[in-house]
Design a protein around this motif. Sequence first.
Motif, PDB file in Angstrom:
ATOM      1  N   LEU A   1       0.822  -1.213   0.000  1.00  0.00           N
ATOM      2  CA  LEU A   1       0.000   0.000   0.000  1.00  0.00           C
ATOM      3  C   LEU A   1       0.860   1.269   0.000  1.00  0.00           C
ATOM      4  CD1 LEU A   1      -2.819  -0.927   2.541  1.00  0.00           C
ATOM      5  CD2 LEU A   1      -2.955  -0.865   0.055  1.00  0.00           C
ATOM      6  N   HIS A   2       1.911   1.282   0.782  1.00  0.00           N
ATOM      7  CA  HIS A   2       2.776   2.470   0.905  1.00  0.00           C
ATOM      8  C   HIS A   2       1.928   3.736   1.051  1.00  0.00           C
ATOM      9  CE1 HIS A   2       6.635   0.485   0.264  1.00  0.00           C
ATOM     10  NE2 HIS A   2       5.971  -0.324  -0.543  1.00  0.00           N
ATOM     11  N   ILE A   3       1.096   3.736   2.081  1.00  0.00           N
ATOM     12  CA  ILE A   3       0.107   4.781   2.300  1.00  0.00           C
ATOM     13  C   ILE A   3       0.709   6.185   2.308  1.00  0.00           C
ATOM     14  CG2 ILE A   3      -1.525   5.678   4.021  1.00  0.00           C
ATOM     15  CD1 ILE A   3      -1.994   2.659   4.758  1.00  0.00           C
ATOM     16  N   ASP A   4       1.904   6.324   2.832  1.00  0.00           N
ATOM     17  CA  ASP A   4       2.499   7.655   3.010  1.00  0.00           C
ATOM     18  C   ASP A   4       3.509   8.054   1.937  1.00  0.00           C
ATOM     19  OD1 ASP A   4       4.155   5.628   3.901  1.00  0.00           O
ATOM     20  OD2 ASP A   4       5.026   6.794   5.510  1.00  0.00           O
ATOM     21  N   CYS A   5       3.656   7.277   0.882  1.00  0.00           N
ATOM     22  CA  CYS A   5       4.768   7.503  -0.052  1.00  0.00           C
ATOM     23  C   CYS A   5       4.628   8.740  -0.930  1.00  0.00           C
ATOM     24  CB  CYS A   5       5.015   6.269  -0.909  1.00  0.00           C
ATOM     25  SG  CYS A   5       3.775   5.982  -2.167  1.00  0.00           S
TER      26      CYS A   5
ATOM     27  N   GLN B   1      -0.894  10.320  12.016  1.00  0.00           N
ATOM     28  CA  GLN B   1      -2.131  10.512  11.246  1.00  0.00           C
ATOM     29  C   GLN B   1      -2.344   9.402  10.218  1.00  0.00           C
ATOM     30  OE1 GLN B   1      -2.305  13.939   8.721  1.00  0.00           O
ATOM     31  NE2 GLN B   1      -0.188  13.735   8.047  1.00  0.00           N
ATOM     32  N   TYR B   2      -1.261   8.888   9.642  1.00  0.00           N
ATOM     33  CA  TYR B   2      -1.382   7.815   8.658  1.00  0.00           C
ATOM     34  C   TYR B   2      -1.711   6.491   9.333  1.00  0.00           C
ATOM     35  CZ  TYR B   2       1.113  11.370   6.011  1.00  0.00           C
ATOM     36  OH  TYR B   2       1.498  12.546   5.447  1.00  0.00           O
ATOM     37  N   ILE B   3      -1.118   6.271  10.487  1.00  0.00           N
ATOM     38  CA  ILE B   3      -1.401   5.053  11.245  1.00  0.00           C
ATOM     39  C   ILE B   3      -2.863   5.031  11.671  1.00  0.00           C
ATOM     40  CG2 ILE B   3      -0.890   3.766  13.359  1.00  0.00           C
ATOM     41  CD1 ILE B   3       1.981   4.957  13.164  1.00  0.00           C
ATOM     42  N   VAL B   4      -3.343   6.146  12.202  1.00  0.00           N
ATOM     43  CA  VAL B   4      -4.734   6.240  12.655  1.00  0.00           C
ATOM     44  C   VAL B   4      -5.698   6.033  11.482  1.00  0.00           C
ATOM     45  CG1 VAL B   4      -6.467   7.829  13.602  1.00  0.00           C
ATOM     46  CG2 VAL B   4      -4.217   7.664  14.666  1.00  0.00           C
ATOM     47  N   ALA B   5      -5.406   6.661  10.341  1.00  0.00           N
ATOM     48  CA  ALA B   5      -6.272   6.507   9.172  1.00  0.00           C
ATOM     49  C   ALA B   5      -6.310   5.050   8.706  1.00  0.00           C
ATOM     50  CB  ALA B   5      -5.794   7.422   8.047  1.00  0.00           C
ATOM     51  N   TYR B   6      -5.179   4.377   8.729  1.00  0.00           N
ATOM     52  CA  TYR B   6      -5.104   2.976   8.312  1.00  0.00           C
ATOM     53  C   TYR B   6      -5.880   2.078   9.282  1.00  0.00           C
ATOM     54  CZ  TYR B   6      -2.940  -1.382   6.653  1.00  0.00           C
ATOM     55  OH  TYR B   6      -2.697  -2.640   6.167  1.00  0.00           O
ATOM     56  N   ILE B   7      -5.717   2.313  10.567  1.00  0.00           N
ATOM     57  CA  ILE B   7      -6.452   1.529  11.565  1.00  0.00           C
ATOM     58  C   ILE B   7      -7.956   1.712  11.388  1.00  0.00           C
ATOM     59  CG2 ILE B   7      -6.963   1.330  14.035  1.00  0.00           C
ATOM     60  CD1 ILE B   7      -3.933   1.842  14.500  1.00  0.00           C
ATOM     61  N   LYS B   8      -8.388   2.943  11.123  1.00  0.00           N
ATOM     62  CA  LYS B   8      -9.818   3.192  10.883  1.00  0.00           C
ATOM     63  C   LYS B   8     -10.303   2.414   9.663  1.00  0.00           C
ATOM     64  CE  LYS B   8     -10.248   7.708  13.058  1.00  0.00           C
ATOM     65  NZ  LYS B   8     -10.492   9.138  12.848  1.00  0.00           N
ATOM     66  N   ALA B   9      -9.490   2.385   8.616  1.00  0.00           N
ATOM     67  CA  ALA B   9      -9.880   1.636   7.414  1.00  0.00           C
ATOM     68  C   ALA B   9      -9.956   0.143   7.722  1.00  0.00           C
ATOM     69  CB  ALA B   9      -8.875   1.898   6.293  1.00  0.00           C
ATOM     70  N   LEU B  10      -9.012  -0.384   8.496  1.00  0.00           N
ATOM     71  CA  LEU B  10      -9.028  -1.802   8.851  1.00  0.00           C
ATOM     72  C   LEU B  10     -10.227  -2.137   9.730  1.00  0.00           C
ATOM     73  CD1 LEU B  10      -5.248  -2.390   9.605  1.00  0.00           C
ATOM     74  CD2 LEU B  10      -6.519  -3.157   7.593  1.00  0.00           C
ATOM     75  N   LYS B  11     -10.524  -1.294  10.695  1.00  0.00           N
ATOM     76  CA  LYS B  11     -11.651  -1.548  11.591  1.00  0.00           C
ATOM     77  C   LYS B  11     -12.985  -1.500  10.861  1.00  0.00           C
ATOM     78  CE  LYS B  11      -9.838  -0.376  16.097  1.00  0.00           C
ATOM     79  NZ  LYS B  11     -10.431  -1.458  16.861  1.00  0.00           N
TER      80      LYS B  11
ATOM     81  N   LEU C   1      -0.170  -8.225   1.486  1.00  0.00           N
ATOM     82  CA  LEU C   1       1.229  -8.576   1.314  1.00  0.00           C
ATOM     83  C   LEU C   1       2.045  -7.287   1.216  1.00  0.00           C
ATOM     84  CD1 LEU C   1       0.583 -11.171  -1.500  1.00  0.00           C
ATOM     85  CD2 LEU C   1       0.891 -11.654   0.922  1.00  0.00           C
ATOM     86  N   GLY C   2       3.232  -7.313   1.718  1.00  0.00           N
ATOM     87  CA  GLY C   2       4.106  -6.154   1.554  1.00  0.00           C
ATOM     88  C   GLY C   2       3.878  -5.074   2.588  1.00  0.00           C
ATOM     89  N   ASP C   3       4.370  -3.901   2.254  1.00  0.00           N
ATOM     90  CA  ASP C   3       4.407  -2.782   3.211  1.00  0.00           C
ATOM     91  C   ASP C   3       3.102  -1.997   3.234  1.00  0.00           C
ATOM     92  OD1 ASP C   3       7.139  -3.303   3.735  1.00  0.00           O
ATOM     93  OD2 ASP C   3       7.703  -2.158   1.958  1.00  0.00           O
ATOM     94  N   SER C   4       2.699  -1.620   4.437  1.00  0.00           N
ATOM     95  CA  SER C   4       1.569  -0.708   4.584  1.00  0.00           C
ATOM     96  C   SER C   4       2.036   0.734   4.421  1.00  0.00           C
ATOM     97  CB  SER C   4       0.924  -0.871   5.962  1.00  0.00           C
ATOM     98  OG  SER C   4       0.402  -2.167   6.105  1.00  0.00           O
ATOM     99  N   PHE C   5       3.246   0.998   4.871  1.00  0.00           N
ATOM    100  CA  PHE C   5       3.802   2.354   4.837  1.00  0.00           C
ATOM    101  C   PHE C   5       5.150   2.351   4.130  1.00  0.00           C
ATOM    102  CE2 PHE C   5       1.195   1.955   8.664  1.00  0.00           C
ATOM    103  CZ  PHE C   5       0.280   2.975   8.446  1.00  0.00           C
TER     104      PHE C   5
ATOM    105  N   HIS D   1      -2.781  10.016   0.930  1.00  0.00           N
ATOM    106  CA  HIS D   1      -3.113   8.848   1.754  1.00  0.00           C
ATOM    107  C   HIS D   1      -4.623   8.611   1.782  1.00  0.00           C
ATOM    108  CE1 HIS D   1      -3.853  11.956   4.807  1.00  0.00           C
ATOM    109  NE2 HIS D   1      -4.521  11.032   5.480  1.00  0.00           N
ATOM    110  N   LYS D   2      -5.410   9.674   1.680  1.00  0.00           N
ATOM    111  CA  LYS D   2      -6.866   9.516   1.676  1.00  0.00           C
ATOM    112  C   LYS D   2      -7.330   8.790   0.418  1.00  0.00           C
ATOM    113  CE  LYS D   2      -7.640  13.608   4.486  1.00  0.00           C
ATOM    114  NZ  LYS D   2      -8.161  14.981   4.511  1.00  0.00           N
ATOM    115  N   LYS D   3      -6.723   9.103  -0.710  1.00  0.00           N
ATOM    116  CA  LYS D   3      -7.069   8.436  -1.970  1.00  0.00           C
ATOM    117  C   LYS D   3      -6.648   6.965  -1.930  1.00  0.00           C
ATOM    118  CE  LYS D   3      -8.290   8.364  -6.338  1.00  0.00           C
ATOM    119  NZ  LYS D   3      -9.676   8.415  -6.734  1.00  0.00           N
ATOM    120  N   ILE D   4      -5.462   6.704  -1.401  1.00  0.00           N
ATOM    121  CA  ILE D   4      -4.979   5.329  -1.304  1.00  0.00           C
ATOM    122  C   ILE D   4      -5.902   4.502  -0.406  1.00  0.00           C
ATOM    123  CG2 ILE D   4      -3.095   3.872  -0.428  1.00  0.00           C
ATOM    124  CD1 ILE D   4      -1.183   6.181  -1.369  1.00  0.00           C
ATOM    125  N   LEU D   5      -6.285   5.060   0.743  1.00  0.00           N
ATOM    126  CA  LEU D   5      -7.166   4.319   1.653  1.00  0.00           C
ATOM    127  C   LEU D   5      -8.578   4.186   1.102  1.00  0.00           C
ATOM    128  CD1 LEU D   5      -5.868   5.611   5.082  1.00  0.00           C
ATOM    129  CD2 LEU D   5      -5.587   3.330   4.108  1.00  0.00           C
TER     130      LEU D   5
END
Length: 71
Positions: A8-12, A58-68, A46-50, A21-25
Motif C-alpha cells: 500500500l505504501h500509504i504515506d509515499c 495521522q497515517y497510522i490512525v487513518a489505516y487503523i480506521k480503514a481496517l476496523k 502482502l508487503g508494506d503498509s507504509f 493517503h486519503k485516496k490510497i485508503l
Amino acid sequence: MFACIGDLHIDCLEAHIPDSHKKILSTFNRIVDKEVNNGASAIIQLGDSFDNAYPEQQYIVAYIKALKRHE
C-alpha cells in the motif's frame, strides 16, 4: 476464497501530492468491499503498509480506521 492486496505504501506520495493517503485508503476500502461482495472470506495484505519505518501518527490512525471498517 482469499484475496491478496500488495504493497500500500500509504504515506509515499504525501511530499508530492498532499492528502494522497486519503485516496490510497479510499481505493483500499473499495477493493476490500468488492472482494467481500465477491465472496472473499479473508483479505491478505502482502508487503508494506507504509513507505516509512516510522510513519506519522495521522497515517497510522487513518489505516487503523480503514481496517476496523472491515472487522
